[in-house]
Write an enzyme that holds these catalytic residues in place. Structure first.
Site, mmCIF file in Angstrom:
data_model
loop_
_atom_site.group_PDB
_atom_site.id
_atom_site.type_symbol
_atom_site.label_atom_id
_atom_site.label_comp_id
_atom_site.label_asym_id
_atom_site.label_seq_id
_atom_site.Cartn_x
_atom_site.Cartn_y
_atom_site.Cartn_z
ATOM 1 N N HIS A 59 -6.819 5.106 0.457
ATOM 2 C CA HIS A 59 -6.041 6.277 0.040
ATOM 3 C C HIS A 59 -5.651 7.157 1.230
ATOM 4 O O HIS A 59 -6.523 7.732 1.883
ATOM 5 C CB HIS A 59 -6.886 7.086 -0.942
ATOM 6 C CG HIS A 59 -6.198 8.259 -1.554
ATOM 7 N ND1 HIS A 59 -6.764 9.510 -1.594
ATOM 8 C CD2 HIS A 59 -4.984 8.362 -2.168
ATOM 9 C CE1 HIS A 59 -5.941 10.334 -2.215
ATOM 10 N NE2 HIS A 59 -4.866 9.670 -2.567
ATOM 11 N N HIS B 237 1.217 14.458 2.937
ATOM 12 C CA HIS B 237 0.891 14.631 1.516
ATOM 13 C C HIS B 237 1.338 15.962 0.928
ATOM 14 O O HIS B 237 1.998 16.001 -0.116
ATOM 15 C CB HIS B 237 -0.614 14.476 1.288
ATOM 16 C CG HIS B 237 -1.003 14.681 -0.141
ATOM 17 N ND1 HIS B 237 -1.305 15.924 -0.676
ATOM 18 C CD2 HIS B 237 -1.071 13.817 -1.188
ATOM 19 C CE1 HIS B 237 -1.564 15.808 -1.962
ATOM 20 N NE2 HIS B 237 -1.434 14.551 -2.306
HETATM 21 O O1 G3P Z 1 -0.947 7.106 -5.213
HETATM 22 C C1 G3P Z 1 -2.151 7.545 -5.720
HETATM 23 C C2 G3P Z 1 -2.474 8.947 -5.283
HETATM 24 O O2 G3P Z 1 -2.235 9.083 -3.908
HETATM 25 C C3 G3P Z 1 -1.681 9.955 -6.022
HETATM 26 O O3 G3P Z 1 -2.085 11.256 -5.774
HETATM 27 O O4 G3P Z 1 -1.954 13.447 -4.698
HETATM 28 O O5 G3P Z 1 -3.298 11.647 -3.628
HETATM 29 O O6 G3P Z 1 -0.815 11.525 -3.611
HETATM 30 P P1 G3P Z 1 -2.027 11.984 -4.363
HETATM 31 MG MG MG Z 2 -0.501 9.596 -2.663
#
Ligand code: G3P
Ligand code: MG
Length: 245
Positions: free
Chosen positions: A10, A52
């Protein structure tokens, strides 16, 4: 459809490197995971960068809304020092730089289209210009923005796009088909076994975020989940080295 690996890091290996940086890609590779998830957005001059948040403060030395800054000013910021002195000098990467690093490491990517206030279709068009011809990095796109998901098949035929939701809606099949999506991505916290089994029975790849506990990941795999997105790929790979049979 490309093969989606069972573990995806992630924002890169974000538990031990600054998220959405080239360092986070390299650490992911060093820990044995083959794919990252990362977020792409637009600068004020139309460049694609990995980032992000809507604003710069949390993960860089900058201030204000990311989309109000041009690429040159964003490249002058430090995107590693907030995380650790080890990463001082890390920059906000362009999408092209990220793809070059992924290709060199023989990695793939779940690229999340993250408008952060910019026009989602404009962002998709810029992403398409940059990755449309590349065949050296396996790509699964995804977005919470329905307009982005819907436009991807026209802009990038052949590159699958997942539909990202926090919770799977009751009428998910109808909306999934209308968007022409190729995978369903959801927050694992709201997922039930019955929902997972329904998605899997429909032949739809199911990707869950964000799971750092291998026991929970094993439960999700038992429900038929295709892939888990984790901040801690080292821990997850150690516990679950291979995809469930
Ligand atoms: O793609 C999964 C996840 O990354 C979605 O949430 O806020 O971490 O981008 P976020
Ligand atoms: Mg994401």
């Amino acid at each position: 459809m490309i093969r989606i690996p069972h573990i995806i890091a992630h924002r890169g290996a974000s538990i031990e490197a600054p998220e959405n940086t080239l360092a986070a890609i390299r650490v992911t590779s060093a820990r044995g995971a083959r794919w990252i998830e990362c977020d792409v957005t637009l600068t004020s001059d139309g460049a694609c960068v990995l980032f992000h948040d809507d604003t710069l403060e949390r993960t860089s030395t900058g201030h204000g809304v990311i989309g109000h800054h041009d690429l040159a000013s964003l490249r002058a910021l430090d995107a590693g020092s907030w995380f650790s002195d080890i990463y001082i000098g890390e920059r906000i990467p362009t999408l092209e730089d990220a793809f070059d690093t992924l290709a060199a490491l023989e990695m793939g990517v779940n690229l999340e289209i993250k408008p952060s206030g910019c026009d989602p279709v404009a962002l998709c068009k810029e992403v398409a210009k940059r990755i449309g011809q590349r065949r050296d990095v396996p790509v699964l796109l995804s977005s919470f923005d329905d307009g982005a998901v819907a436009v991807i098949p026209d802009l990038l035929p052949g590159i699958p796009c997942g539909w990202l939701v926090e919770e799977i809606p009751v009428n998910w099949q109808e909306r999934y088909q209308a968007l022409n999506a190729r995978a369903l991505h959801c927050d694992h916290k709201s997922l039930t076994r019955a929902q997972a089994e329904e998605v899997v029975a429909a032949g739809v790849p199911l990707v869950c975020y964000t799971i750092n506990d291998p026991v929970r990941a094993a439960e999700l795999f038992d429900w038929g989940v295709t892939s888990v997105i984790t901040d801690d790929p080292a821990r997850m790979i150690a516990a679950i080295p291979r995809p469930p049979a």
